[in-house]
Design an enzyme around this catalytic site. Structure first.
Site, short mmCIF file in Angstrom:
data_model
loop_
_atom_site.label_atom_id
_atom_site.label_comp_id
_atom_site.label_asym_id
_atom_site.label_seq_id
_atom_site.Cartn_x
_atom_site.Cartn_y
_atom_site.Cartn_z
N GLY A 112 0.82 -1.21 0.00
CA GLY A 112 0.00 0.00 0.00
C GLY A 112 0.85 1.25 0.00
N ILE A 134 6.68 -7.65 6.50
CA ILE A 134 6.80 -9.01 7.05
C ILE A 134 5.95 -9.99 6.25
CG2 ILE A 134 7.23 -8.11 9.38
CD1 ILE A 134 4.33 -9.34 9.98
N ASP A 135 5.09 -9.47 5.37
CA ASP A 135 4.16 -10.34 4.63
C ASP A 135 4.79 -10.94 3.36
OD1 ASP A 135 2.28 -9.49 6.51
OD2 ASP A 135 1.57 -7.86 5.22
N GLY A 178 0.22 -11.92 7.81
CA GLY A 178 0.39 -12.07 6.36
C GLY A 178 -0.70 -11.36 5.58
#
Ligand code: F6P
Length: 327
Positions: A112, A134-135, A178
């Site tokens: 985003g 982290i995703d 996630g």
């Protein structure tokens, strides 16, 4: 008064909007020091896009980024800006940067945040996206800054939960982050030897899972770990239903925000340094509106227009491998 030798295009800014990821500080440090090495003037934007819209800028020097390489979070702080979703704010952000003679912006962040950067670039600011999340869900890059660290955090936590699971012959559903993707869940399941994994990208049936668990128990499997990606639904409801259908005691553990923090691994720090060095080279060569990416071990740059809005596919083979190895 001595005149500055800096051309306006040599004035750049760095921002870390959205969710923090381990290694963001390592990336800020490397962006700042690489920029200074190229005689650029560099500004930090605090509190993400909200800070940009409120003109919360701070000049950064080599010493501003001392002692941060090993620290999680972001020294620039962050925000989940809702304002930046509006087109008028995107234009305002570009106007603010240009009014300060800042022609290039390095966005260290997730999907985003980089997409918002891309929209800002349409108003004349040169934007470079450094994938940090982290995703690990950013299209075009094999890995994001922070991902390796988070994976290690999850592995460490699941290993600990496994101790209790095997001592009590229990079934555990472990929820990992996630967002709406299962990349972290899949890698974590493989790394932890989980018996099952549930991800949003692949349809699952609780009844089928319950009968598989019964089969595993019959084959003298003591503990059973199900890695559950948060985007796949409500892990507590899932566990209740699984317990009803399988007849086993099922416990839930949501790993939560421990997945976002902590000192970055060596691999995360190296990725941050390599991404940042590439970003500054791109700005120096006036090649902006690019995403810096890792592809098969090589640092590449891709047009933001080709990655924004696209979904990175998951590796279906990993899913099958987890099933084969976990039985
Ligand atoms: O994108 C990183 C992430 O940690 C996701 O995994 C999670 O869904 C989300 O951010 C949580 O966001 P927030 O920090 O706004 O609660």
């Amino acid at each position: 008064m001595k005149k500055s030798t800096l051309a306006p295009s040599d004035k750049i800014a760095v921002i870390t909007p959205g969710g923090d990821a381990p290694g963001m500080n390592a990336a800020i440090r490397a962006v700042v020091r690489s920029a200074l090495d190229e005689k650029m003037e560099i500004w930090g934007i605090q509190r993400g896009y909200d800070g940009l819209l409120e003109e919360d800028f701070v000049r950064l020097y080599a010493r501003s980024v001392s002692g941060i390489l090993h620290r999680g979070g972001t020294i620039l702080k962050s925000s989940r800006s809702t304002k930046i979703r509006e087109e008028s704010s995107i234009k305002k952000a570009a106007d603010i940067l240009l009014s300060k003679d800042i022609k290039s912006l390095v966005v260290i962040g997730g999907d985003g945040s980089i997409t918002a950067g891309y929209r800002i670039s349409k108003y004349g600011v040169g934007v470079i996206g450094l994938p940090a999340s982290i995703d690990n869900d950013i299209y075009g890059t094999d890995e994001t800054i922070g991902y390796d660290t988070t994976l290690d955090t999850v592995v460490d936590a699941v290993d600990k939960i496994r101790d209790t699971a095997s001592s009590f012959d229990r079934v555990f559903v472990i929820e990992v982050m996630g967002r709406e993707h299962g990349y972290l869940a899949l890698d974590a399941a493989l790394a932890c030897g989980a018996e099952f994994v549930v991800v949003p990208e692949i349809k699952f049936s609780i009844s089928k899972l319950a009968s598989e668990i019964k089969k595993e128990k019959a084959r003298a499997k003591t503990s059973v770990i199900v890695i559950f990606a948060e985007g796949a639904g409500d892990s507590r409801k899932f566990a209740q239903e699984l317990s009803l259908k399988s007849g086993y005691e099922v416990r839930v553990s949501t790993l939560g925000y421990i997945q976002r923090g902590g000192s970055p691994t060596g691999r995360t720090r190296i990725l941050a340094a390599r991404f940042a060095a590439k970003a500054i080279q791109l700005i120096k060569n006036k090649k902006t509106n690019r995403l810096v990416a890792l592809q098969n071990g090589t640092i590449k740059d891709l047009p933001l227009s080709s990655i924004c809005g696209r979904q990175k596919p998951i590796d279906q083979k990993l899913y099958q491998l987890i099933a084969r190895l976990g039985r």
